[in-house]
Design an enzyme around this catalytic site. Structure first.
Site, mmCIF file in Angstrom:
data_model
loop_
_atom_site.group_PDB
_atom_site.id
_atom_site.type_symbol
_atom_site.label_atom_id
_atom_site.label_comp_id
_atom_site.label_asym_id
_atom_site.label_seq_id
_atom_site.Cartn_x
_atom_site.Cartn_y
_atom_site.Cartn_z
ATOM 1 N N GLU A 40 0.835 -1.213 0.000
ATOM 2 C CA GLU A 40 0.000 0.000 0.000
ATOM 3 C C GLU A 40 0.870 1.263 0.000
ATOM 4 O O GLU A 40 0.547 2.245 -0.646
ATOM 5 C CB GLU A 40 -0.934 0.016 1.217
ATOM 6 C CG GLU A 40 -2.094 -0.959 1.124
ATOM 7 C CD GLU A 40 -2.993 -0.722 -0.088
ATOM 8 O OE1 GLU A 40 -3.171 0.438 -0.493
ATOM 9 O OE2 GLU A 40 -3.507 -1.707 -0.641
ATOM 10 N N CYS A 202 -11.314 3.495 -15.523
ATOM 11 C CA CYS A 202 -11.600 4.928 -15.365
ATOM 12 C C CYS A 202 -10.275 5.665 -15.149
ATOM 13 O O CYS A 202 -10.027 6.275 -14.123
ATOM 14 C CB CYS A 202 -12.552 5.142 -14.191
ATOM 15 S SG CYS A 202 -13.246 6.802 -14.162
ATOM 16 N N CYS A 209 -14.753 4.112 -21.170
ATOM 17 C CA CYS A 209 -16.166 4.147 -20.779
ATOM 18 C C CYS A 209 -16.970 3.050 -21.472
ATOM 19 O O CYS A 209 -17.937 2.530 -20.911
ATOM 20 C CB CYS A 209 -16.769 5.511 -21.090
ATOM 21 S SG CYS A 209 -15.928 6.844 -20.228
ATOM 22 N N CYS A 218 -23.340 6.641 -14.948
ATOM 23 C CA CYS A 218 -22.261 7.608 -14.691
ATOM 24 C C CYS A 218 -22.657 9.002 -15.190
ATOM 25 O O CYS A 218 -22.915 9.197 -16.382
ATOM 26 C CB CYS A 218 -20.981 7.133 -15.384
ATOM 27 S SG CYS A 218 -19.658 8.348 -15.310
HETATM 28 FE FE1 SF4 Z 1 -15.240 6.457 -15.536
HETATM 29 FE FE2 SF4 Z 1 -17.815 6.988 -15.893
HETATM 30 FE FE3 SF4 Z 1 -16.302 6.383 -17.963
HETATM 31 FE FE4 SF4 Z 1 -16.912 4.539 -16.174
HETATM 32 S S1 SF4 Z 1 -18.296 5.576 -17.524
HETATM 33 S S2 SF4 Z 1 -14.892 4.898 -17.108
HETATM 34 S S3 SF4 Z 1 -16.928 5.722 -14.279
HETATM 35 S S4 SF4 Z 1 -16.100 8.166 -16.664
#
Ligand code: SF4
Length: 375
Positions: A40, A202, A209, A218
């Site tokens: 970590e 992300c 996405c 999202c």
């Molecule tokens: Fe990130 Fe939203 Fe894209 Fe998913 S949809 S990768 S949470 S920006």
């Protein structure tokens, strides 16, 4: 995504992790807090692929808390060489000694005690408590901040206290409980899933996405705000400082000195530093008893710290005579290194960059040969 969808948020992440999450990293599949703690700390600001070889070597050298506590700080920092952010190595060493003294060598299992260890912040303490002790705490590292900011459309620079607090509240509100998840190690899997999604899907630049399990809800995706979130640090110009580093070369070796235990680059090996106003030739003569002559120049560059920018002026100099060699060799804080040994030592990133540029082809043969004058 509304809060009422909390179980759904966790369920989607857990399902996604079952298919795509990382399950065989060297620090996984154990609940021993020591390797979990080391990983970590190493993973702070550093990617998994960079950390793995350092982690493996570190664990071989210091397999447990007592070996780390018994090691010298110099040795620990040398193991850290190249990983950057050396304060992490210093704090690990300090914390190992504290665990031996205050906790009889056993890693504490209470979150407050974990968080009191040097170098362990709230999110790191929570991650250790989750992975080592199965406790139910929210984490909020850089990756998780990005996922939450985007998914819930939370604008505002996370470096500001009030924005960070809002993110913590969100992270805590989303934590699933066992009944909701119906799996035994739900907190560990959920936490790992959140970390993995931030690290692999992300991502900061070009998030994927199209394959994200959270895409449907999202807010950033729905409102085409993915590029603006998370909000960047409000534009404020960092103050600039400048320094000159003396790259003293003698018979192919370079002189490095160990810095004081406080201040920038604390306890690391560095080129001797002078202010822009100081005369390098006079300094070398009075401090080291050296006569020097210039070598081909090296370009100036900037190194950015959190609170300021440092303009670094490298001054490559060839040592042509040395009147007090014995005195220099008695000084434990000053040492001649060949290039490869310097690269293996605990040196800060800008020094590493400069050492890497010192190669035989760039130096005149005289800089690599024995001294021109008798010492
Ligand atoms: Fe990130 Fe939203 Fe894209 Fe998913 S949809 S990768 S949470 S920006």
């Amino acid at each position: 995504m509304p809060d009422s969808s909390k179980p759904e948020f966790a369920a989607k992440l857990i399902d996604w992790h079952g298919l795509h999450g990382r399950k065989n990293l060297p620090w996984q599949n154990t609940c021993d807090p020591y390797p979990i703690w080391i990983s970590e700390i190493m993973l702070q600001q550093t990617q998994v692929s960079t950390v793995i070889p350092y982690y493996v070597r570190f664990l071989q050298r210091y397999p447990n808390i007592s070996t780390l506590a018994a090691a010298s700080l110099d040795d620990v920092l040398a193991q850290w060489s190249g990983l950057g952010y050396y304060s992490r190595g210093r704090n690990l060493h300090k914390a190992a000694r504290l665990i031996v003294e205050d906790h009889a060598g056993r890693f504490p299992d209470k979150i407050d005690a974990i968080q009191r260890l040097p170098g362990v912040g709230r999110s790191t303490a929570a991650a250790i408590a989750v992975f080592a002790f199965g406790k139910r705490y929210a984490i909020l590292d850089g990756n998780v901040k990005r996922v939450l900011s985007r998914c819930f459309g939370m604008a505002g620079y996370a470096g500001l206290k009030r924005n960070e607090q809002r993110l913590w509240q969100k992270a805590e509100g989303l934590l699933p409980d066992a009944a909701e998840m119906r799996i035994n190690n739900h907190v560990e899997v959920y936490t790992q899933a959140l970390m993995d999604l931030g690290a692999t899907v992300c991502t900061r630049a070009q998030p994927k996405c199209a394959v994200c399990p959270l895409q449907e809800d999202c807010l950033a995706f729905r409102e085409s705000r993915v590029k603006e979130l998370p909000s960047r640090r409000p534009g404020k110009k960092l103050p600039e400082r400048e320094t000159s580093l003396l790259i003293l070369i003698r018979q192919g070796k370079i002189l490095l000195e160990k810095r004081l235990p406080t201040g920038i680059w604390a306890s690391l090996w560095c080129f001797p530093e002078i202010s822009g106003a100081e005369d390098a030739y006079r300094y070398c003569s009075s401090r080291f008893g050296m006569e020097v002559k210039p070598l081909p120049p090296m370009d100036e560059f900037h190194h950015t710290f959190t609170h300021f920018k440092l303009r670094i002026r490298p001054l490559p100099l060839q040592v042509v005579s040395l009147s007090s060699k014995a005195a220099l060799e008695r000084d434990a804080e000053v040492k001649w290194f060949n290039r490869d040994d310097a690269l293996d030592a605990a040196i800060p990133a800008p020094v590493r960059k400069l050492v890497a540029k010192i190669d035989n082809s760039r130096m005149p043969p005289s800089a690599m040969a024995p001294l021109e004058r008798v010492e």
